[in-house]
Design an enzyme around this catalytic site. Structure first.
Site, PDB file in Angstrom:
ATOM      1  N   ASP A  11       7.269   3.496 -10.459  1.00 34.31           N
ATOM      2  CA  ASP A  11       8.466   2.676 -10.660  1.00 34.31           C
ATOM      3  C   ASP A  11       9.262   3.283 -11.818  1.00 34.31           C
ATOM      4  O   ASP A  11       8.917   4.360 -12.321  1.00 34.31           O
ATOM      5  CB  ASP A  11       8.101   1.193 -10.874  1.00 34.31           C
ATOM      6  CG  ASP A  11       7.441   0.924 -12.220  1.00 34.31           C
ATOM      7  OD1 ASP A  11       7.169   1.888 -12.969  1.00 34.31           O
ATOM      8  OD2 ASP A  11       7.183  -0.252 -12.530  1.00 34.31           O
ATOM      9  N   CYS A  69       3.035   3.237 -13.157  1.00 36.51           N
ATOM     10  CA  CYS A  69       4.004   2.219 -13.579  1.00 36.51           C
ATOM     11  C   CYS A  69       3.915   2.133 -15.104  1.00 36.51           C
ATOM     12  O   CYS A  69       3.400   3.059 -15.738  1.00 36.51           O
ATOM     13  CB  CYS A  69       3.776   0.879 -12.880  1.00 36.51           C
ATOM     14  SG  CYS A  69       2.195   0.078 -13.184  1.00 36.51           S
ATOM     15  N   THR A  71       2.242   0.024 -17.333  1.00 37.99           N
ATOM     16  CA  THR A  71       0.864  -0.063 -17.821  1.00 37.99           C
ATOM     17  C   THR A  71      -0.145   0.514 -16.837  1.00 37.99           C
ATOM     18  O   THR A  71      -1.300   0.760 -17.205  1.00 37.99           O
ATOM     19  CB  THR A  71       0.463  -1.535 -18.048  1.00 37.99           C
ATOM     20  OG1 THR A  71       0.641  -2.227 -16.790  1.00 37.99           O
ATOM     21  CG2 THR A  71       1.323  -2.185 -19.119  1.00 37.99           C
ATOM     22  N   HIS A 102     -18.686   8.403  -9.653  1.00 33.28           N
ATOM     23  CA  HIS A 102     -19.387   7.179  -9.251  1.00 33.28           C
ATOM     24  C   HIS A 102     -18.599   6.306  -8.276  1.00 33.28           C
ATOM     25  O   HIS A 102     -19.195   5.536  -7.533  1.00 33.28           O
ATOM     26  CB  HIS A 102     -19.742   6.336 -10.493  1.00 33.28           C
ATOM     27  CG  HIS A 102     -20.862   6.920 -11.299  1.00 33.28           C
ATOM     28  ND1 HIS A 102     -21.534   6.203 -12.270  1.00 33.28           N
ATOM     29  CD2 HIS A 102     -21.425   8.154 -11.283  1.00 33.28           C
ATOM     30  CE1 HIS A 102     -22.469   6.974 -12.812  1.00 33.28           C
ATOM     31  NE2 HIS A 102     -22.421   8.175 -12.241  1.00 33.28           N
ATOM     32  N   HIS A 137     -24.344   5.801  -5.284  1.00 36.72           N
ATOM     33  CA  HIS A 137     -22.964   5.363  -5.529  1.00 36.72           C
ATOM     34  C   HIS A 137     -22.242   5.056  -4.211  1.00 36.72           C
ATOM     35  O   HIS A 137     -21.425   4.150  -4.142  1.00 36.72           O
ATOM     36  CB  HIS A 137     -22.213   6.416  -6.342  1.00 36.72           C
ATOM     37  CG  HIS A 137     -22.897   6.706  -7.638  1.00 36.72           C
ATOM     38  ND1 HIS A 137     -23.070   5.743  -8.611  1.00 36.72           N
ATOM     39  CD2 HIS A 137     -23.505   7.826  -8.104  1.00 36.72           C
ATOM     40  CE1 HIS A 137     -23.752   6.260  -9.624  1.00 36.72           C
ATOM     41  NE2 HIS A 137     -24.025   7.524  -9.339  1.00 36.72           N
TER      42      HIS A 137
HETATM   43  C1  RB5 Z   1       7.932  -2.896 -15.381  1.00 37.55           C
HETATM   44  O1  RB5 Z   1       8.630  -3.482 -16.405  1.00 37.55           O
HETATM   45  C2  RB5 Z   1       6.439  -3.120 -15.562  1.00 37.55           C
HETATM   46  O2  RB5 Z   1       6.152  -4.477 -15.446  1.00 37.55           O
HETATM   47  C3  RB5 Z   1       5.645  -2.318 -14.553  1.00 37.55           C
HETATM   48  O3  RB5 Z   1       5.980  -0.976 -14.694  1.00 37.55           O
HETATM   49  C4  RB5 Z   1       4.148  -2.380 -14.683  1.00 37.55           C
HETATM   50  O4  RB5 Z   1       3.737  -2.097 -15.973  1.00 37.55           O
HETATM   51  C5  RB5 Z   1       3.503  -3.565 -14.106  1.00 37.55           C
HETATM   52  O5  RB5 Z   1       2.295  -3.750 -14.153  1.00 37.55           O
END
Ligand code: RB5
Length: 160
Positions: A11, A69, A71, A102, A137
């Site tokens: 994203d 993304c 996080t 694993h 595993h």
């Molecule tokens: C976008 O702002 C953010 O929420 C997305 O990139 C991600 O981290 C969601 O888990």
């Protein structure tokens, strides 16, 4: 030698790190398909790009996925709802290695707002080159398939 094609998507929050990962894949001559998004200015919904990667990985043989993304959390929650996907959110090299040895992870998830490009490159390198150990595993992965609701009509399975 890496034989798989990498399907990669992100994203807006993962776009900058994806650009770094693509440079790295290019430097190693690893084939990839980039399913978007294509800029960091426009806010987009990560599940849309997660689905593009997952569909490609599940439908094309000899592929693995990389999702990025902000996080990595949203992408990994989404990806792991799909039977056949074993997505590993890795913030360090040890996790990347173990996710292959694993867990036979077939999708690597990165957090573009969490890790830098140098660490991301090393995580990708280790994830691409570490083999699955199989054996006990594989039995545990089979157990996940038996116990999880998605493969048992919406009900959780029971431990044998
Ligand atoms: C976008 O702002 C953010 O929420 C997305 O990139 C991600 O981290 C969601 O888990």
């Amino acid at each position: 030698m890496i034989m798989e094609t990498i399907i990669i998507g992100c994203d807006h929050a993962g776009y900058a790190l994806k650009a770094e990962v693509l440079k790295f894949l290019n430097s190693l001559n690893i084939p990839y398909q980039d399913v978007g998004c294509d800029n960091e200015e426009t806010s987009v919904d990560y599940p849309v790009y997660g689905q593009k990667v997952i569909q490609a990985v599940l439908s094309q043989p000899d592929t693995r996925g990389i999702l990025i993304c902000g996080t990595g959390l949203g992408m990994s929650i989404m990806a792991n709802r799909c039977p056949g996907i074993r997505a590993a959110l890795c913030y360090n090299i040890y996790a990347a290695m173990m996710s292959r040895q694993h867990n036979d992870s077939n999708v690597l998830v990165l957090g573009g707002r969490v890790i830098g490009s140098g660490l991301a490159r090393e995580i990708v390198r280790v994830w691409l080159t570490t083999p699955f150990e199989g054996g006990r595993h594989q039995e545990r992965l089979d157990l996940i398939d038996r116990l999880c609701c998605s493969s048992s009509g919406g009900k959780l399975g029971t431990v044998p």
